[in-house]
Design an enzyme around this catalytic site. Structure first.
Site, PDB file in Angstrom:
ATOM      1  N   GLY A  30       0.605  -1.440   0.050  1.00 31.90           N
ATOM      2  CA  GLY A  30       0.047  -0.022  -0.069  1.00 31.90           C
ATOM      3  C   GLY A  30       0.527   1.376   0.038  1.00 31.90           C
ATOM      4  N   HIS A  33       2.283   4.952  -4.720  1.00 32.72           N
ATOM      5  CA  HIS A  33       3.144   6.523  -5.910  1.00 32.72           C
ATOM      6  C   HIS A  33       3.234   5.806  -7.235  1.00 32.72           C
ATOM      7  CE1 HIS A  33       6.213   3.726  -5.857  1.00 32.72           C
ATOM      8  NE2 HIS A  33       6.840   3.696  -3.675  1.00 32.72           N
ATOM      9  N   HIS A  36       4.305   2.079  -8.097  1.00 30.10           N
ATOM     10  CA  HIS A  36       3.486   1.016  -8.231  1.00 30.10           C
ATOM     11  C   HIS A  36       2.008   0.647  -9.010  1.00 30.10           C
ATOM     12  CE1 HIS A  36       4.435   1.383  -3.822  1.00 30.10           C
ATOM     13  NE2 HIS A  36       4.511  -0.107  -4.004  1.00 30.10           N
ATOM     14  N   GLN A 152      15.348  -7.874  -3.214  1.00 28.31           N
ATOM     15  CA  GLN A 152      13.457  -8.932  -2.405  1.00 28.31           C
ATOM     16  C   GLN A 152      13.283  -9.713  -3.837  1.00 28.31           C
ATOM     17  OE1 GLN A 152      10.506  -7.355  -1.019  1.00 28.31           O
ATOM     18  NE2 GLN A 152       9.824  -6.475  -3.373  1.00 28.31           N
ATOM     19  N   VAL A 179      10.996   3.722 -10.781  1.00 25.27           N
ATOM     20  CA  VAL A 179      10.354   4.834 -11.218  1.00 25.27           C
ATOM     21  C   VAL A 179      11.219   5.601 -10.174  1.00 25.27           C
ATOM     22  CG1 VAL A 179       8.507   6.176 -11.516  1.00 25.27           C
ATOM     23  CG2 VAL A 179       8.810   3.923 -12.103  1.00 25.27           C
ATOM     24  N   SER A 188       9.323   5.820  -3.293  1.00 24.45           N
ATOM     25  CA  SER A 188       9.601   4.359  -1.952  1.00 24.45           C
ATOM     26  C   SER A 188       8.385   4.823  -0.838  1.00 24.45           C
ATOM     27  CB  SER A 188      10.734   5.019  -1.579  1.00 24.45           C
ATOM     28  OG  SER A 188      10.329   4.032  -0.625  1.00 24.45           O
ATOM     29  N   SER A 189       7.404   4.251  -0.666  1.00 30.39           N
ATOM     30  CA  SER A 189       6.349   4.506   0.198  1.00 30.39           C
ATOM     31  C   SER A 189       7.248   5.487   1.270  1.00 30.39           C
ATOM     32  CB  SER A 189       5.693   3.829   0.571  1.00 30.39           C
ATOM     33  OG  SER A 189       5.289   2.924  -0.428  1.00 30.39           O
ATOM     34  N   ARG A 190       8.806   4.815   1.142  1.00 27.20           N
ATOM     35  CA  ARG A 190       9.422   5.468   2.865  1.00 27.20           C
ATOM     36  C   ARG A 190       9.986   7.043   2.950  1.00 27.20           C
ATOM     37  NH1 ARG A 190      10.147  -0.493   3.652  1.00 27.20           N
ATOM     38  NH2 ARG A 190      10.156  -0.968   5.239  1.00 27.20           N
TER      39      ARG A 190
END
Ligand code: PAF
Length: 292
Positions: A30, A33, A36, A152, A179, A188-190
């Site tokens: 989730g 951005h 994704h 990963q 991206v 990144s979500s972070r």
């Protein structure tokens, strides 16, 4: 687009979709951005239907990591996906994914060791475990992951081959190029953890990596180039560098000397509350003299 939170409706939804043709899975945690959404768009080019999973997986966070702080914004994520032609959103609760008594762990040796495997003990066991569960739950024909999490991706590809999750002769695990923001920072979500000042400094990461790759291409040795990269990050406002390494792109074995096959440059560094990772390809070097 249907959003489901329990296994029974998921199975019914997946069965109905599979009648139409190939089904793609885009696993996410989730806080979506553009990175994704790029995965979703690539998945749509390949498959008839796309399922997106949204699950902040507690088993891949270590003690003292950002599990509690990790952004959770399901309603916003679902809105973003509605405009992307996604057929199904799979958003299980922690209890659904790991019911009481849950006791199974998937562990991939080799590619999981070193780099993030060393910096975040247990992280890749958590990733491998949830990804194999997601594959069993959604039974996709193809799955899409970002290259930003290069290690990963290598772990998941190894696991898919080892556990026969990949159909023979078909590469069903797609890795999609990172991206980037306009200044080169990987999405990144972070990145949401960064203050505006830290965000401006964070661009030093891709910049220093590109400079290192240019130096290697110009014939500089790996060790001083990587030391210089670390120095630039620390001087540029990063608090620490977990690793800055040249690795074989597939096996992730250390590469001490750049050969013709090239390598992957992988870096993890901390700034403010964020731990940022990035990786880039390093072109190979032609060995010996070239005669004309
Ligand atoms: O890359 C991520 O977002 C996660 O590690 C994944 C693959 C969805 C597993 O939780």
């Amino acid at each position: 687009m249907q959003t489901v939170h329990q296994l029974d409706p998921l199975r019914r939804a997946v069965e109905a979709l599979r009648v139409d043709g190939p089904l793609a899975l885009v696993p996410t945690m989730g806080a979506l951005h553009d990175g994704h959404l790029t995965l979703v768009r690539e998945a749509r080019r390949v498959a008839r239907h796309v399922a997106v999973s949204i699950f902040v997986n507690p088993r891949q966070f270590g003690a003292g990591e950002d599990l509690d702080a990790y952004p959770r914004q399901l309603a916003r994520d679902v809105d973003m996906l509605a405009g992307e032609g996604v057929s199904l959103v799979w958003a299980p609760t922690v209890k659904v994914m790991y019911p009481d008594g849950y006791a199974t762990n998937v562990s991939v040796s080799g590619v999981s060791e070193g780099l993030d495997g060393a910096a975040r003990p247990g992280h890749f066991d958590g990733v491998a475990t949830v990804v194999v569960k997601l594959f069993n739950q959604v039974r996709p024909d193809v799955a899409f992951f970002g290259e930003k999490d290069w290690q990963q991706l290598a772990v998941i590809r190894r696991m898919a081959r080892d556990l026969d999750l990949v159909r023979p002769h078909v590469d069903t695990i797609y890795g999609i190029a990172t991206v980037r923001e306009a200044d080169g920072l990987a999405m990144s979500s972070r990145n949401a953890y960064l203050t505006p000042e830290e965000r401006a400094k964070a661009a030093a990461l891709p910049q220093a990596m590109r400079e290192a790759i240019d130096a290697l291409a110009a014939g500089e040795d790996a060790a001083p180039t990587l030391a210089e990269l670390r120095h630039k990050l620390l001087a540029g406002g990063f608090a620490s560098v977990d690793y800055a390494d040249l690795r074989d792109p597939d096996t992730l074995a250390p590469v001490a000397k750049l050969e013709s096959a090239g390598a992957r440059l992988l870096v993890a560094a901390r700034i403010g509350k964020a731990r940022l990772i990035d990786n880039m390809p390093v072109p190979g070097r032609v060995q010996g003299s070239v005669s004309i």
